[in-house]
Design an enzyme around this catalytic site. Sequence first.
Site, PDB file in Angstrom:
ATOM      1  N   ASP A 116       0.841  -1.192   0.000  1.00 57.29           N
ATOM      2  CA  ASP A 116       0.000   0.000   0.000  1.00 57.29           C
ATOM      3  C   ASP A 116       0.876   1.240   0.000  1.00 57.29           C
ATOM      4  OD1 ASP A 116      -2.367   1.388  -0.009  1.00 57.29           O
ATOM      5  OD2 ASP A 116      -2.599   1.369   2.166  1.00 57.29           O
ATOM      6  N   HIS A 123      -3.695  14.086   0.518  1.00 65.64           N
ATOM      7  CA  HIS A 123      -3.919  13.223   1.682  1.00 65.64           C
ATOM      8  C   HIS A 123      -2.747  13.295   2.656  1.00 65.64           C
ATOM      9  CE1 HIS A 123      -5.007   9.813   4.158  1.00 65.64           C
ATOM     10  NE2 HIS A 123      -3.874   9.206   3.846  1.00 65.64           N
ATOM     11  N   ARG A 132       0.863  16.531  12.949  1.00 65.65           N
ATOM     12  CA  ARG A 132       2.069  17.327  13.233  1.00 65.65           C
ATOM     13  C   ARG A 132       1.767  18.795  12.949  1.00 65.65           C
ATOM     14  NH1 ARG A 132       3.575  13.174  10.029  1.00 65.65           N
ATOM     15  NH2 ARG A 132       3.813  14.577   8.226  1.00 65.65           N
ATOM     16  N   GLU A 189     -10.410   4.075   3.502  1.00 64.63           N
ATOM     17  CA  GLU A 189      -9.478   4.763   2.625  1.00 64.63           C
ATOM     18  C   GLU A 189      -9.833   4.417   1.186  1.00 64.63           C
ATOM     19  OE1 GLU A 189      -5.503   5.503   5.330  1.00 64.63           O
ATOM     20  OE2 GLU A 189      -5.414   3.973   3.755  1.00 64.63           O
ATOM     21  N   GLU A 191      -9.071   3.991  -2.518  1.00 63.36           N
ATOM     22  CA  GLU A 191      -7.828   3.740  -3.240  1.00 63.36           C
ATOM     23  C   GLU A 191      -8.097   3.039  -4.571  1.00 63.36           C
ATOM     24  OE1 GLU A 191      -4.563   2.232  -0.998  1.00 63.36           O
ATOM     25  OE2 GLU A 191      -5.415   2.806   0.932  1.00 63.36           O
ATOM     26  N   ASP A 223      -9.154   0.399   1.911  1.00 61.94           N
ATOM     27  CA  ASP A 223      -8.208  -0.050   2.941  1.00 61.94           C
ATOM     28  C   ASP A 223      -8.747   0.377   4.302  1.00 61.94           C
ATOM     29  OD1 ASP A 223      -5.910  -1.163   4.031  1.00 61.94           O
ATOM     30  OD2 ASP A 223      -4.806   0.707   3.914  1.00 61.94           O
ATOM     31  N   ARG A 227      -8.030   3.851  13.209  1.00 65.02           N
ATOM     32  CA  ARG A 227      -7.125   4.968  13.442  1.00 65.02           C
ATOM     33  C   ARG A 227      -6.570   5.009  14.858  1.00 65.02           C
ATOM     34  NH1 ARG A 227      -5.713   6.079   8.365  1.00 65.02           N
ATOM     35  NH2 ARG A 227      -7.476   6.728   7.078  1.00 65.02           N
ATOM     36  N   GLN A 230      -3.958   2.291  15.035  1.00 65.27           N
ATOM     37  CA  GLN A 230      -2.840   2.729  14.192  1.00 65.27           C
ATOM     38  C   GLN A 230      -2.005   3.812  14.877  1.00 65.27           C
ATOM     39  OE1 GLN A 230      -4.150   4.316  10.450  1.00 65.27           O
ATOM     40  NE2 GLN A 230      -2.099   4.852   9.755  1.00 65.27           N
ATOM     41  N   LYS A 243      -4.277  -1.779  10.221  1.00 66.49           N
ATOM     42  CA  LYS A 243      -4.563  -1.893   8.785  1.00 66.49           C
ATOM     43  C   LYS A 243      -4.797  -3.337   8.326  1.00 66.49           C
ATOM     44  CE  LYS A 243      -3.562   2.362   7.122  1.00 66.49           C
ATOM     45  NZ  LYS A 243      -4.375   3.121   6.160  1.00 66.49           N
ATOM     46  N   THR A 247      -8.958  -5.566   3.842  1.00 70.06           N
ATOM     47  CA  THR A 247      -8.839  -4.680   2.691  1.00 70.06           C
ATOM     48  C   THR A 247      -9.798  -5.200   1.631  1.00 70.06           C
ATOM     49  OG1 THR A 247      -6.498  -4.253   3.155  1.00 70.06           O
ATOM     50  CG2 THR A 247      -7.289  -3.741   0.944  1.00 70.06           C
ATOM     51  N   GLU A 348      -9.922  12.554   7.422  1.00 79.38           N
ATOM     52  CA  GLU A 348      -9.796  13.878   6.821  1.00 79.38           C
ATOM     53  C   GLU A 348     -11.142  14.598   6.729  1.00 79.38           C
ATOM     54  OE1 GLU A 348      -7.041  13.709   3.166  1.00 79.38           O
ATOM     55  OE2 GLU A 348      -7.707  11.652   3.510  1.00 79.38           O
TER      56      GLU A 348
END
Length: 400
Positions: A116, A123, A132, A189, A191, A223, A227, A230, A243, A247, A348
Amino acid sequence: MTWIDIPANAAFGPETLPLGVFRTGDEEPRVGAAIGDQVIDLAPVASAQMLDGAQVFTQPTLNAFLAQGRPAWHATREWLLDLVRNENNRDAVEPHLIPRSQVTMLLPFEVADYVDFYASEHHASNVGRLFRPDAEPLLPNWKHLPVGYHGRAGTVIVSGTDIVRPSGQRKAPADDNPAYGPSQRLDIEVELGYVVGKPSQLGSRVGVEDFRYHVYGVVLLNDWSARDIQAWEYVPLGPFLGKSFATSISPWVVPLEALESAEVALHEQKPPVLPYLASDRLTNLDITFEVYWNGELVSSPPYREMYWSAAQMLAHLSVNGASVRTGDLYASGTVSGADKNQRGSFLELSWGGREPVTVKGEDRTFLQDGDEVTITATATASDGTQIPLGAVTGRILPAV
């Protein structure tokens, strides 16, 4: 044009002809091609026409077909196009058209390895700002190489398979110690997955110019991501249990040849990439995804804005001599655009849970038990023609 009756708004037109694996009742799984709301049972048609390599369509996975490589893939596509365009083939094909409502779709290929990537600048920047806030959104390596991680092939599942809420260790910033329990921040996610057919040798490298020699086609991919699990585990080695539980991929593999008219030039990459990632022929795909949360459209991520191309991802994952194998699956990473309604994850979309999304009149952040997510996608050809790519769906079940 085709002699087969295709209803308006059908999932696949006569130019797409994706391949998948299906079964009817208690019969053995086999390979079919989708057109409109029907499936062409390819094994009896290929056998009756004495097609070279017809036995690959009797198999319970696409792997034997994928292993044949680009010349065979192209020949098969030309054969399929002739089957559906040429009225003379009606008598041979019509008895083997099966309504899609009468078939059960299976995982289309046996997944050898799963990688992945993290190829969307939007993103990666959003995640950087979330986690951060006082630092640069992108880490120093991000524009020099396609960042990725090695996933778990054994938990790649076909669309429609229920997702059991994962449990694991979680630790909120204010907690003194971690706790064990069901994930409270279960996410998606959006993808695009690339399906490798032709393998490479261990110790060799796949160049960006060799992408089409190795990759047959694409699938839609979700995916699923826990969170909270993770966030606690990913330092210093990256994603693991947050994760690896599931999937989901769409059941139909759309050949790259069907998407050639939807290719667009890759955006300029600054700073310039290293030579093994460079080419003046790098392309992207003009694809728009749609994310439906319990049936409500909540996001429309655009794939054409991805920073790294699929050819660069393949070149990078093999540059150290790692081989690719028939059935390898590698994914783009979350597809997100610049606008809020183009974000490809609920992390997001809800901005870390601080900006709830309205779904069916309720404020929502992450997935609850019973929620269903469906991701669809459509490619846009250079002449404006729309090329549907199918759907991938999953429903959340309570933790066990």
